[in-house]
Write a protein that holds these residues in place. Structure first.
Motif, PDB file in Angstrom:
ATOM      1  N   GLN A 221       0.853  -1.177   0.000  1.00 33.93           N
ATOM      2  CA  GLN A 221       0.000   0.000   0.000  1.00 33.93           C
ATOM      3  C   GLN A 221       0.897   1.238   0.000  1.00 33.93           C
ATOM      4  N   ARG A 222       0.770   1.953  -1.122  1.00 38.38           N
ATOM      5  CA  ARG A 222       1.668   3.092  -1.310  1.00 38.38           C
ATOM      6  C   ARG A 222       1.671   4.098  -0.147  1.00 38.38           C
ATOM      7  N   PRO A 223       0.524   4.378   0.477  1.00 42.87           N
ATOM      8  CA  PRO A 223       0.532   5.348   1.589  1.00 42.87           C
ATOM      9  C   PRO A 223       1.549   4.975   2.670  1.00 42.87           C
ATOM     10  N   GLN A 226       4.671   6.297   1.532  1.00 38.85           N
ATOM     11  CA  GLN A 226       4.623   7.765   1.649  1.00 38.85           C
ATOM     12  C   GLN A 226       4.907   8.189   3.083  1.00 38.85           C
ATOM     13  N   SER A 227       4.394   7.410   4.048  1.00 35.33           N
ATOM     14  CA  SER A 227       4.644   7.702   5.460  1.00 35.33           C
ATOM     15  C   SER A 227       6.130   7.610   5.758  1.00 35.33           C
ATOM     16  N   ASN A 230       7.663  10.549   4.547  1.00 40.91           N
ATOM     17  CA  ASN A 230       7.367  11.680   5.433  1.00 40.91           C
ATOM     18  C   ASN A 230       8.323  11.708   6.630  1.00 40.91           C
ATOM     19  N   VAL A 272       3.754  -0.511  -9.245  1.00 38.85           N
ATOM     20  CA  VAL A 272       2.638   0.007 -10.055  1.00 38.85           C
ATOM     21  C   VAL A 272       2.622  -0.695 -11.415  1.00 38.85           C
ATOM     22  N   GLY A 275       1.463  -4.159 -11.118  1.00 41.37           N
ATOM     23  CA  GLY A 275       0.006  -4.154 -10.940  1.00 41.37           C
ATOM     24  C   GLY A 275      -0.698  -4.018 -12.276  1.00 41.37           C
ATOM     25  N   HIS A 276      -0.165  -3.096 -13.133  1.00 40.56           N
ATOM     26  CA  HIS A 276      -0.767  -2.936 -14.465  1.00 40.56           C
ATOM     27  C   HIS A 276      -0.725  -4.243 -15.237  1.00 40.56           C
ATOM     28  N   ASN A 279      -3.294  -6.637 -13.929  1.00 40.25           N
ATOM     29  CA  ASN A 279      -4.615  -6.214 -14.415  1.00 40.25           C
ATOM     30  C   ASN A 279      -4.812  -6.624 -15.860  1.00 40.25           C
ATOM     31  N   GLU A 280      -3.740  -6.459 -16.618  1.00 39.45           N
ATOM     32  CA  GLU A 280      -3.845  -6.790 -18.037  1.00 39.45           C
ATOM     33  C   GLU A 280      -4.136  -8.271 -18.225  1.00 39.45           C
TER      34      GLU A 280
END
Lengths: 945, 417
Positions: A221-223, A226-227, A230, A272, A275-276, A279-280
């Motif tokens: 989870q990207r957040p 990001q934390s 931070n 990412v 993930g693409h 999905n494909e």
């Protein structure tokens, strides 16, 4: 011949080469025509066979191709689908399992296989495309080209995506050099640099950042990352401010932090991208799956289409066959028509022409336009007809002359024939007249005798009655007169009956009713009958029966009539000596002879005596009585039975009349043979009525038995006779009679012995025995156990008195209701008087209707019924009675003067107890019949009850 | 591929076109990248790619319907052949674009494509579509990378791609100019979701904002599907940014707005987004949290032709189109494609059509001065055909919905037009 046929058929004969086909056909011979026709038929068969073969072959090829293609398509599609599923599993496995099995291992295990599957998929997809474009497939399948294109490009894309994804994962996860490894390495360097500062605040921030990083690596989870980023911000500031780090140390730590953040960003980008790719994969699966399903459905449809094609092809093949068949039939019909027009019709025409010629038409000629054999035959025929015509021309003149002669002869002949015809006609008329007269005579005789018998019966009946009742009143002279009346009346009745019999025989209206019977018994019965006629004391009756005679199958009544007639004659004309009856077998015939020692017959009279109303001479009648019809009737009867009656006689010595009869009456099947039981005399055979007291009479003289039967029956006893002591003992045991009347003088076993044995036998010793003998030895009788002892000649009343002490007669027990139905009041009166002494309560009715009413009012016990009555006749009454259940079992005795036909007899035998002729209206017989009928009735009633 | 190649190809195509003409044997294909033959009675097939599922589905449907309307106006026919659409859902993602493009490209009878909705899809789809020799004309993909950035081919540029949508370079410029000049803000942060559209827009914004003298304090990327925006917002809070420009889609945009109001230090942050959130549903979800938020959006066309289109649309679909004007762009895009087909088709006497694929591309690139609903369209060598003006609107009254927002225009770019 073959050359000729060939030439004619092919028309290669130069002269005929220009002719049309019908003309050529006309000129062919019959053989050639038939050969051509059958050749064509053969060709037709071959054609039909070839067509069938071609149709079947085409059908097989089409069918095979359709089936093979559809099966191959289906196989390819199913394999493609299966391959796709396998590739997907491999993709999923790679991305799911690399974290556990290690990236290199996962890549090794799954990626290569995946590439192989995709390659196989593409190869099959291409094959399918090729197959579809090259084969005869459905439009739907052909239009699936787009789907297959997509299938192929999706497979390509899948391979590319897989490669890209693998590449991304490699960048991310490769051991040592992958982004994740580098992140860990940077993190470690940073930690070491920070540790050197020995600044707790730095380590707190570092660990917080580390914690977010780990969080990300687990959850992706990207957040989280990001934390971490931070936290990096204050960490950076803290490093710059940290007193524990010198300038270099700070620069190094910051450089490590930047490295760390750079690698972390790299990981974010890789994730990412991965993930693409995933999905494909999902999207491709979503897009390809329906196509896969569509292709599978198309493959199924293709199989169905193959089936439809098979059906269609088979239909075409059948159509083809039908067309060939119709064509064949049409052609065969055409050939038949051609043959008919050129051969059959010519034959018919020739036949007709010949027929016309035969019928005299000499001008007729056969019109046949053909060069074949029939044409030649017609030519010959025509030539012959012309020649005949010419010949006939000369013949006709001669014939005309002859015809004139013949005409004359003919006229003469016709005249003679006419005369002959006239004579025959006269003869026929005379014959018809004679036959009519004869019929009239017979008819007259029949009706006359009937009309005569009715009053005569009355005369006889009343005379007997008067004689009986007036025994003690009238003077003897008058009684004698009554006897004479009776004798004359009897003679008259006899005469009438004889005339009637004769007329019946002559007119052929008599029926033969054959039964099986014993000749000896018959002879005995006849002898018993005629015994009273014989001059007693002077004439012996002798019986000579050949032992072992078979039973006779013929009309018993008629044989009896013949024998009694012969015996009566013998008795009549024999004053002394003997009358001997002999019965012998001659081959298949029986000779029944009656020989007497009478006056004999002159030779010249021997044949005449068989004629009606003929005796030896006119005086005989007056001297001996008789109708003069007896022998005539006898002979007629014998003829009727297939035999004859003949006579041998010597005047003064005696006569022998012999009746020969076939043992088996012809034309009657033996199955109808109903033999009587043998061993017991017929008189004793009748089962005694149950509640009628049974008396056994043992006497060697049948007359005594007869007289006892006559006298005791009237009083209600049933008398059974035994003509020897042995037989008497047997009967006594078997019948257990109420009483036994026993003669003494008998041989070989006399009465004493019989009495002794009866009393000695436990089964018979309680039966009372009444001795009736000319021997007067009462003492011995009583000593031996006799109940009573009477001396002959017996007295009726005495015997009845004795029997009454043993058992009362039946009639006394009942008051029987009797209904007499007759339109003749005399008959009613007569019956009433006949039964005056008996226990009968008599009612009467004058016709059928009155009878039925009387019956319904109060049913009688028995009915005495006349047949011929005005209104409802006797038959009608019987029919009505049988239809009413409660009256069905009332016994009916028919009392009639009517001569019954066989059919009527049969009908009556089925529904009435007895038929009595009015002429035989004797009191005793009537009472006996009434009694028998009543007993039958009672038995039926009891059975019912 | 060098940047001169398209020109060379254009020239080559022109030569070929001249060479073809009516004199050429109609049954022989001389086109360099192939021909499509349409037999008599057979349809002319066009592909449609739009986002028909997910958050962008309402727009995707609207664009599909606008395409259909363009066909309906022509009676569903072209050159005596019925027009048949093959519609694919390209989602609003790269993988969606790839899959849809593979499906379209599988049918060799398809001559051109209208769509897709999103730049992300367009970027991947074009690789497939272009290889297949097709043309694709989009009405709403505005990422600069799809065509050109600063006079250079964009990173996702492919031959055969054209658009009637604007190039987002313009939008980014409009947003940055408005923020710097009108709002007087000097520190700006951006959030994109990694998609070419959002990334392109954010990049342009930052570029222009920096050029104007402002400061790009932070450029963040989130992932599609993220729901927790707090770390990102905290990072922004740490930068003391005055403006957040986040041209993302729903629902990520929803979360950003809602969570921004909860994060300490962001009380005075000005929010600004683009058409990705220009939906009633967004306003409904964020409610008061969205008050004061700015949006950049293309200006709706005006004029009688557009009024007729709107009337037709409402009649046909029983509701008006949305306030973004991309329906009009789509209508224009479809017409450009149909006109080009009409222009290049060679028709046999029996009605068979021969369409050269390269000829069709060339005809489209040669479009000049076409009067569409959205204005006069002229395509450049990179496929940009759109002529556009932009509004900046502010959400003051969420209850007024998108209509209220669209009406509340606070700035128009380029200014003075």
């Amino acid at each position: 011949l073959e050359l000729t046929i060939f030439e004619r058929f092919t028309g290669l004969n130069g002269m005929n080469s220009w002719k049309t086909l019908p003309e050529r056909w006309r000129e062919l011979g019959i053989t050639a025509k038939f050969a051509s026709a059958f050749g064509m038929l053969l060709a037709l068969i071959v054609l039909v066979s070839l067509t069938s073969y071609a149709a079947l072959t085409a059908m097989r090829r089409q069918t095979e191709a359709a089936i093979l293609t559809s099966m191959e398509i289906q196989r390819l599609i199913l394999e493609m689908d299966a391959g796709l599923q396998r590739a997907r599993r491999l993709e999923r496995d790679l991305f799911l399992r690399w974290p556990t099995v290690g990236f290199s291992q996962a890549l090794e295990s799954y990626a290569r296989k995946h590439d192989e599957e995709i390659a196989g998929l593409k190869a099959r997809s291409a094959s399918l495309q090729r197959l579809i474009s090259e084969s005869d497939v459905s439009d739907a399948l052909r239009e699936s080209e787009v789907s297959l294109n997509f299938y192929l490009s999706a497979a390509d894309r899948n391979a590319a995506t897989f490669a890209e994804a693998s590449d991304l994962v490699t960048q991310l996860a490769t051991d040592g050099t992958g982004a994740q490894a580098r992140l860990a390495y940077s993190s470690e360097l940073l930690r070491e640099a920070l540790q050197r500062a020995d600044d707790p605040a730095l380590m707190v921030l570092y660990r917080e950042m580390q914690s977010f990083e780990k969080d990300y690596l687990v959850t992706r989870q990207r957040p989280s990352m990001q934390s971490a980023f931070n936290v990096a911000r204050p960490l950076r500031e803290e490093i710059s401010r940290s007193p524990g780090l010198d300038g270099d140390g700070q620069a190094q730590a910051l450089a490590y932090l930047d490295d760390y953040l750079g690698v972390a960003n790299e990981i974010l980008l890789l994730d990412v991208e991965i993930g693409h790719k995933l999905n494909e994969f999902d999207l491709q699966a979503e897009a390809v799956d329906p196509i896969s399903e569509e292709l599978i459905a198309l493959a199924s449809a293709e199989t169905q289409r193959a089936r439809d094609q098979i059906t269609r092809t088979s239909r075409v093949a059948i159509t083809l066959l039908v067309v060939a068949l119709v064509a064949a039939v049409a052609l065969a019909g055409g050939i038949g028509l051609a043959l008919n027009n050129t051969i059959t019709s010519n034959v018919i025409q020739l036949t007709r022409t010949a027929g016309a010629l035969r019928a005299g038409n000499l001008e007729v000629r056969a019109q046949i336009d053909s060069a074949d054999e029939l044409g030649q035959l017609a030519d010959s025929f025509n030539a012959m007809a012309t020649r005949i015509n010419a010949l006939v021309g000369t013949l006709e003149q001669k014939v005309a002359e002859r015809t004139t002669d013949l005409t004359k002869a003919n006229v003469q002949l016709e005249q003679e024939i006419a005369e002959r015809v006239r004579a025959e006609e006269a003869l026929r008329q005379a014959k018809e007249a004679a036959e009519t007269a004869n019929r009239a005579k017979s008819s007259f005789l029949a009706s006359m005798s009937h009309e005569l018998r009715t009053p005569l019966n009355a005369i006889i009946g009343f005379t007997r009655l008067v004689q009986r009742r007036s025994q003690d009143i009238l003077p003897q002279k008058q009684l004698d007169n009554l006897d004479k009346v009776l004798v004359s009346a009897d003679q008259l009745l006899e005469l009438i009956n004889a005339v009637l019999d004769l007329s019946k025989i002559e007119s052929g209206r008599i029926d033969v009713q054959p039964v099986s019977f014993d000749v000896a018994d018959l002879v005995d019965t006849c002898l018993t009958t005629v015994r009273p006629l014989v001059k007693s004391g002077q004439v012996r009756l002798v019986k000579e029966i050949e032992p072992g005679l078979p039973q006779l199958f013929t009309d018993q009544d008629k044989v009896r009539q013949i024998l009694i007639n012969l015996l009566s004659n013998a008795a009549k004309f024999t004053e002394a000596g003997s009358i001997t009856v002999t019965a012998r077998r001659r081959n298949e015939t029986l000779a029944l002879a009656v020989a007497d020692t009478g006056i004999g017959i002159p030779e010249e009279a021997l044949e005449r005596i068989f004629e009606a109303f003929q005796q030896v001479d006119g005086s005989t009648t007056r001297q001996y009585g008789g109708t003069g019809l007896g022998l005539s009737i006898s002979r007629h009867l014998a003829w009727l039975l297939g035999g004859d009656v003949t006579v041998e006689s010597t005047v003064g010595v005696g006569s022998t009349f012999t009746c020969t009869l076939p043992l088996q009456y012809r034309n009657v099947p033996p199955a109808m043979d109903v033999p009587l039981p043998s061993g017991v005399p017929s008189a004793a055979l009748a089962t005694p009525p149950e509640d009628s007291p049974l008396v056994l009479a043992i006497d060697d003289d049948p007359n005594v038995i007869y007289l006892l039967q006559e006298n005791l029956a009237e009083a209600g006893y049933h008398v059974v006779g035994a003509t020897s002591g042995e037989e008497g003992l047997r009967q006594a045991q078997a019948l257990q009679p109420l009483a036994i009347i026993l003669d003494i003088l008998m041989s070989p076993k006399d009465g004493w012995q019989v009495l002794h044995e009866l009393k000695a036998d436990v089964t018979t010793r309680d039966i009372p025995v009444v001795v009736l003998s000319i021997v007067d030895n009462k003492e011995l009788g009583y000593r031996l156990g006799a109940f009573d002892y009477l001396v002959k000649p017996f007295d009726r009343e005495t015997i009845l008195g004795v029997l009454a002490r043993i058992a009362p007669p039946l009639a006394a027990l009942h008051q029987v209701r009797l209904l007499v139905v007759d339109d003749d009041p005399h008959v009613v009166d007569l019956v009433r008087q006949l039964l005056e002494d008996e226990a009968y309560q008599i009612q009467s009715a004058a016709d059928g209707q009155a009878a039925l009413e009387a019956i319904s009012r109060k049913p009688p016990d028995i009915i005495l019924l006349d047949l011929l009555m005005p209104g409802l006749d006797g038959f009608g009454v019987i029919e009505q009675l049988r239809q009413t259940p409660q009256h069905r079992d009332i016994p009916v005795i028919v009392l009639t003067a009517k001569t019954l036909t066989d059919a009527e007899l049969v009908q009556l035998q089925q529904s009435v107890s007895k038929v009595i002729h009015k002429r035989g209206l004797e009191r005793d017989a009537l009472i006996e019949e009434l009694r028998n009928a009543l007993q039958t009735y009672r038995r039926k009633s009891e059975t019912k009850g | 591929m060098s940047q001169g190649n398209p020109l060379v190809l254009l020239l080559l195509a022109a030569v070929l076109l001249a060479g073809c003409g009516p004199a050429a044997a109609p049954s022989e294909c001389t086109d360099t990248i192939g021909c499509v033959e349409v037999a008599p009675g057979e349809p002319i097939k066009l592909g449609v790619m739009q986002a028909l599922s997910g958050a962008m589905a309402p727009q995707g449907l609207e664009l599909l319907q606008s395409t259909e309307l363009a066909l309906d106006v022509r009676g569903g026919e072209l050159l005596g052949h019925p027009i048949q659409l093959q519609t694919e859902d390209s989602l609003c993602s790269g993988e969606g674009g790839t899959t849809a493009a593979l499906k379209i490209a599988a049918d060799p009878q398809i001559v051109g494509v209208v769509g897709p909705s999103c730049s992300g899809a367009a970027a991947t789809a074009m690789k497939v579509v272009s290889d297949a020799g097709l043309v694709m004309i989009s009405s709403s993909c505005s990422a600069p990378s799809l065509t050109s950035v600063g006079g250079e081919p964009g990173s996702d540029w492919q031959l055969g791609f054209l658009r009637t949508a604007q190039n987002d370079a313009l939008v980014g410029r409009a947003a940055a100019t408005f923020a710097f000049q009108q709002l007087g803000l000097r520190k700006a942060a951006t959030i994109d979701d990694g998609d070419p559209y959002t990334q392109g827009l954010a990049n342009t914004f930052n570029q222009v904002f920096n050029e104007l003298g402002g400061q790009e304090v932070l450029a963040l990327t989130i992932n599609r599907g993220d729901t927790n925006m707090r770390p990102a917002l905290n990072a922004i809070a740490a930068t003391e940014a005055e403006l957040l420009f986040f041209p993302v889609f729903r629902p990520e945009g929803d979360y950003i707005v809602l969570q921004a109001r909860e994060v300490e230090g962001l009380e005075n942050l000005t929010l600004m987004s683009a058409e990705g959130l220009y939906f009633d549903a967004f306003i409904e979800v964020v409610g008061k949290a969205g008050v004061g938020m700015y949006f950049t959006a293309p200006v709706r066309p005006e004029g009688p032709a557009y009024d007729v289109f709107i009337a037709r649309y409402e009649t046909q679909y029983e509701e008006p189109p949305a306030f973004t004007p991309y329906h009009a762009h789509t209508y224009d895009a479809a017409n450009l494609l149909l006109n080009a087909i009409e222009a290049v088709a060679v028709q046999d006497k029996d009605g068979t059509l021969h369409l050269g694929r390269q000829a069709l591309r060339d005809a489209l690139y040669a479009t000049a001065g076409y009067q569409g609903l959205t204005g006069s369209l002229t395509c450049d060598e990179y496929g940009d055909c759109g002529a556009i003006r932009l509004h900046v609107t502010r959400l003051d009254d969420p209850a007024a919905g998108l209509a209220g927002l669209a009406a509340n225009v606070v700035y128009t770019y380029p200014p003075g037009e």
